[in-house]
Write a protein that holds these residues in place. Structure first.
Motif: not given
Length: 192
Positions: A134-152
């Motif tokens: 799990i990771h947080s995006h703080a105030g940004a929306p809870a959606c997976f980013s392109t960077q998340d796709d790469l890291e996961e």
């Protein structure tokens, strides 16, 4: 082609009796109702459609998602939210593993408003045994980013991102099966 990590199969028997798992990390199954990806680890078994189509004269596969441990308790979710709120605008990374009970790990990490990374080796046991990352995006929306796709990519585990903090905390959950992602309901993983 003999792939040491994947097997390619055609459903030929009663779908209630899929054969035992092979020694492969991923099994692809062609069935009358599409192409399915099947995989497992001690805490999780899945067989999910990656392509929907009709293939004549083949039996159908009933997709499934089986989380072996109980759902993550609300108290653990509350603790994660508390830590996220304390971090303010910085992202936070968490690992959840299960060994008779859910165990929350907050690894040593470097974090900013737009990224977070563990500073310990990826061969650390909390990282290796984690079923949920799990990771947080703080105030940004809870959606997976392109960077998340790469890291996961390349992992077989459940991923969640928490966002819209502190006003409207929300969570988005997906299953990663090595090079594929499946959005799943939070109710499959977290107790409410």
């Amino acid at each position: 082609m003999n792939n040491p990590f994947c097997s390619y199969n055609i459903i030929a028997s009663d779908t209630n009796n899929l054969p035992p798992y092979s020694e492969k990390l991923q099994e692809y199954w062609m069935a009358g109702n599409g192409i399915f990806l099947r995989s497992h680890r001690p805490e999780l078994e899945v067989c999910l459609a990656i392509a929907h189509c009709i293939v004549g004269n083949l039996l159908q596969i009933q997709p499934y998602f089986r989380l072996v441990p109980p759902k993550v308790p609300a108290s653990t979710i509350s603790e994660i939210l508390r830590i996220c709120l304390e971090a303010g605008e910085r992202e936070v990374l968490f690992y959840l593993s299960y060994d008779d009970r859910w165990q929350l790990h907050v690894p040593p990490q470097t974090a900013s408003r737009t990224s977070v990374a563990a500073t310990e080796s990826s061969f650390n046991s909390t990282y290796e045994t984690a079923l949920i990352e799990i990771h947080s995006h703080a105030g940004a929306p809870a959606c997976f980013s392109t960077q998340d796709d790469l890291e996961e990519s390349g992992k077989f585990r459940i991923f969640a991102v928490i966002g819209s903090l502190p006003e409207k905390p929300s969570i988005c959950v997906r299953l990663g099966v090595y090079d594929r992602f499946f959005n799943i309901p939070i109710s499959w993983i977290f107790a409410t």
